[in-house]
Write a protein that holds these residues in place. Structure first.
Motif: not given
Length: 483
Positions: A57-64
């Motif tokens: 989830e943290d990586l998805l937020i980072y990519q967003d």
């Protein structure tokens, strides 16, 4: 019942290997050349994404965040002077800022000469540059100083409280989040600051790209310095053991070919070097040398007892096949246990380390017998001296010690294991990149100086979303201002 004699299998294998040694040598050479070509394609990967699971989830937020703002790392030029609001200093800040803005892979540069402040103009609130006319006059500098003193957002981040330091903040394009681009950026920053003609200004570089560039240079230096030193140490020790140049070069050749194979596999399947996999060189050096030294020691001992060369090779491989196999197999399985980790770099290291261990074992069984068959047989004088050599006798006794004192080895191993368990309980986890460098390192001193003067050289971003996209609603803006 049908029984299979393992000794006969190994002996037949060695005989066939030596009979086809020219063909096998050509095949080994071709495989190694192919691996070397692929090894040349391997590059270094320092991106943060490799340390996250794909669905994290943290990586998805980072990519967003990256999709929205296109940059996530900053580099800083800390500018220190007795008074940064002196016109000469401000003009120098402007020069550095404009030069950095023209540097490749730089998205935006923020400094005292580019920052905008909120001003009231004819009943309207507008953002206007803090400084707009260059070169800067004394009057402009004094007015800017007074405005910065009254602006907490600037005074506590871009400018030191006492006015002795300021930062030129460089936002780096995410596309440049690789070691080559970071090294080029930092080198350009060093070039730009070195062109300053002012003797009253001190420049200090900081930020993650600067640390990464320093880490790259230190790693390169260590690789070019300590790996040759380790090789030299192995050369000295093996020469003290065998007093023979060919016996010194054979273990290193096994290690060299093994490394080429490991990095060739990395290049063939598209893996990159990470901070973790940089340890593969030393690992393969230790494992590859161990197997070959055991075989060489056994081989020369059998020659000294009067065995012919082919017989000595055959008997040495036959006697040491099982010990070397189980040592290599258990070591490889231990590294493969790292596959249980959720982190991809750790998994890759486990697999590559296992491949290195097994490759060294395979080369010991294939390359070493062939090399010994081509090597000129030691003369009687050498073999006689070896029998009287204290190191040779110690090594020979060590090869027989496990058979003579198995329980003693178990007790010693258990004691070492117990001490290791106690040591594990005292391990601490830390992720401060400054600890990678010695206290005397310039990059560490510069980063600490910038952190102390300007509050920090690392960036922390918050991705704020308003419900229904109403980010500009007064109530939402009030919450954001309070935050």
């Amino acid at each position: 019942m049908i029984t299979i004699n393992n000794d006969n299998l190994i002996r037949n294998y060695v005989r066939l290997l030596l009979k086809r040694r020219v063909v096998v040598s050509i095949l080994l050479a071709l495989i190694t050349i192919f691996a070397a070509i692929n090894a040349s394609k391997v590059t270094f990967d320092a991106s943060i994404e490799i340390w996250f699971l794909k669905d994290d989830e943290d990586l998805l937020i980072y990519q967003d965040f990256l999709d929205q703002f296109e940059a996530d790392e900053i580099a800083l030029v800390g500018i220190f002077a007795e008074d940064i609001f002196h016109p000469d200093v401000l003009n120098e800040i402007d020069r550095v800022t404009k030069s950095l803005q023209d540097t490749p892979n730089v998205r935006r540069v923020t400094s005292l000469t580019t920052i905008k402040v909120l001003r009231k103009n004819d009943e309207e609130l507008t953002f206007l540059p803090l400084l707009s006319l260059f070169p800067i006059s004394i009057e402009q500098a004094d007015a800017a100083k007074q405005e910065v003193i009254n602006n907490q957002l600037i005074r506590r981040s871009l400018v030191a409280e006492d006015g002795s330091a300021t930062a030129v903040v460089v936002e780096v394009e995410h596309a440049a989040n690789d070691f080559k681009s970071k090294v080029q950026l930092v080198q350009e920053m060093q070039r730009i600051t070195s062109e300053s003609k002012s003797t009253s200004i001190t420049f200090r570089l900081a930020g993650i790209p600067v640390l990464d560039e320093a880490f790259f240079n230190y790693s390169k230096r260590d690789f070019l310095l300590y790996l040759p030193l380790a090789v030299l140490l192995v050369l000295i020790l093996t020469y003290l053991i065998f007093h023979r140049l060919s016996a010194v070069m054979l273990p290193l050749t096994v290690v060299g070919i093994t490394l080429i194979w490991v990095f060739g596999i990395m290049g063939a399947i598209g893996l990159k070097i990470t901070v973790v996999t940089t340890a593969l060189g030393v690992l393969v050096l230790a494992v590859g040398v161990a197997d070959t030294v055991h075989v060489l020691s056994e081989y020369y001992e059998r020659l000294s007892k009067g065995e012919e060369r082919s017989e000595a090779i055959e008997n040495s491989i036959c006697r040491l096949f099982a010990p070397c196999f189980f040592t290599s197999a258990t070591t490889a399985v231990g590294f493969l246990a790292l596959l249980s980790s959720d982190l991809v770099p750790i998994k890759e290291f486990g697999v590559l380390a296992a491949v290195g261990v097994l490759s060294a074992f395979v080369l010991t069984l294939i390359y070493l017998p062939i090399a010994l068959s081509f090597e000129s047989k030691p003369d009687a004088i050498y073999l006689s001296k070896r029998n009287n050599d204290i190191i040779g006798r110690i090594v020979a006794q060590m090869t027989r010690f496990p058979d003579a004192k198995p329980w003693l080895i178990i007790v010693i191993s258990a004691g070492i294991f117990g001490v290791s368990v106690l040591g594990i309980t005292k391990l601490q986890i830390g992720a401060n990149p400054l600890n990678y460098f010695p206290e005397s390192a310039q990059v560490r001193q510069d980063t600490i100086a910038v952190d102390e003067a300007l509050g920090g050289s690392a960036s922390l971003e918050f991705l704020v979303r308003a419900k229904d996209g109403k980010l500009t609603e007064p109530a939402v803006l009030k919450q954001l201002e309070a935050f």
